[in-house]
Design an enzyme around this catalytic site. Structure first.
Site, PDB file in Angstrom:
ATOM      1  N   MET A   1       8.629   5.092   5.011  1.00 28.75           N
ATOM      2  CA  MET A   1       8.814   3.714   4.993  1.00 28.75           C
ATOM      3  C   MET A   1       9.851   2.770   4.435  1.00 28.75           C
ATOM      4  O   MET A   1      10.953   2.651   3.757  1.00 28.75           O
ATOM      5  CB  MET A   1       7.435   2.797   4.000  1.00 28.75           C
ATOM      6  N   GLU A   2      10.350   4.752   2.750  1.00 30.09           N
ATOM      7  CA  GLU A   2      11.389   4.171   2.270  1.00 30.09           C
ATOM      8  C   GLU A   2      12.667   4.505   3.175  1.00 30.09           C
ATOM      9  O   GLU A   2      13.611   3.563   2.602  1.00 30.09           O
ATOM     10  CB  GLU A   2      11.304   5.234   1.556  1.00 30.09           C
TER      11      GLU A   2
ATOM     12  N   LEU B   1       0.825  -1.664   0.153  1.00 28.65           N
ATOM     13  CA  LEU B   1       0.235  -0.734   0.253  1.00 28.65           C
ATOM     14  C   LEU B   1       0.613   0.866  -0.206  1.00 28.65           C
ATOM     15  O   LEU B   1       0.742   2.338  -0.098  1.00 28.65           O
ATOM     16  CB  LEU B   1      -1.042  -0.100   0.698  1.00 28.65           C
ATOM     17  N   CYS B   2       2.073   1.128   0.218  1.00 31.01           N
ATOM     18  CA  CYS B   2       3.061   2.238  -0.665  1.00 31.01           C
ATOM     19  C   CYS B   2       2.941   3.119  -1.758  1.00 31.01           C
ATOM     20  O   CYS B   2       2.766   1.836  -2.489  1.00 31.01           O
ATOM     21  CB  CYS B   2       4.390   2.039  -0.173  1.00 31.01           C
ATOM     22  N   HIS B   3       2.336   4.438  -2.046  1.00 28.08           N
ATOM     23  CA  HIS B   3       3.148   4.867  -3.084  1.00 28.08           C
ATOM     24  C   HIS B   3       4.269   5.408  -3.442  1.00 28.08           C
ATOM     25  O   HIS B   3       5.595   5.350  -3.174  1.00 28.08           O
ATOM     26  CB  HIS B   3       2.264   6.502  -2.821  1.00 28.08           C
TER      27      HIS B   3
ATOM     28  N   ASP C   1      23.636 -11.000   4.983  1.00 32.42           N
ATOM     29  CA  ASP C   1      23.754 -12.027   4.033  1.00 32.42           C
ATOM     30  C   ASP C   1      25.455 -12.333   3.529  1.00 32.42           C
ATOM     31  O   ASP C   1      25.821 -13.347   3.335  1.00 32.42           O
ATOM     32  CB  ASP C   1      22.997 -11.195   2.584  1.00 32.42           C
TER      33      ASP C   1
END
Length: 159
Positions: free
Chosen positions: A113-114, A75-77, A128
């Site tokens: 969010m980014e 739901l992120c733009h 990793d």
């Protein structure tokens, strides 16, 4: 308590409509850390890992992740980021790498969010690349440290 903005009146998930919001300058800073054995931290800092420069690869991965956040979180733009910076600092006292990600843009929604995605993926990349030498690394303390711009204004917390 405010209602969740990503749910409609029937409780269905939806993307928030930001079309009526003002375009403003926005900035978000997020933090994460990855704890490891002292030998692993030394290997990273001394650039002695056979896979290459761990911090350089993690920085690039974090930047790329910020740009792809809307592909990962439903739901992120999609945002037109104007700046993404990922800073990785060894902390010898705590045997960890501190990751700080900063995202900037002029737009109708924020970049929290980014920034969180950038910091998280940088930590995952370190894991990793180093898992063969240290299987007990721990990624943690993922959080937003600061945001500015938009309707809710500016705020900041301490690491």
């Amino acid at each position: 308590m405010s209602k969740l903005s990503h749910l409609d009146d029937q409780g269905h998930a939806n993307m928030v409509d930001v079309s009526e919001k003002q375009v403003t300058f926005r900035e978000a800073v997020a933090y994460a850390e990855i704890q490891m054995r002292p030998e692993t931290l030394a290997l990273i800092v001394d650039k002695g890992h056979k896979k290459g420069d761990v911090l350089a690869v993690a920085r690039i991965a974090g930047i790329q992740a910020a740009k792809r956040t809307s592909d990962l979180i439903p739901l992120c733009h999609p945002l037109m980021l104007s700046k993404v910076a990922v800073d990785l600092q060894p902390n010898y006292e705590r045997n960890l790498v501190e990751i700080t990600a900063t995202c900037k843009l002029s737009g109708q929604t924020g970049a929290e969010m980014e920034a969180l995605t950038a910091a998280s993926v940088a930590g995952l990349t370190i894991y990793d690349m180093c898992k063969a030498v240290d299987k007990e690394m721990v990624i943690g303390s993922v959080k937003v440290l600061a945001k500015s711009g938009g309707k809710s204004g500016d705020w900041k917390v301490e690491k």
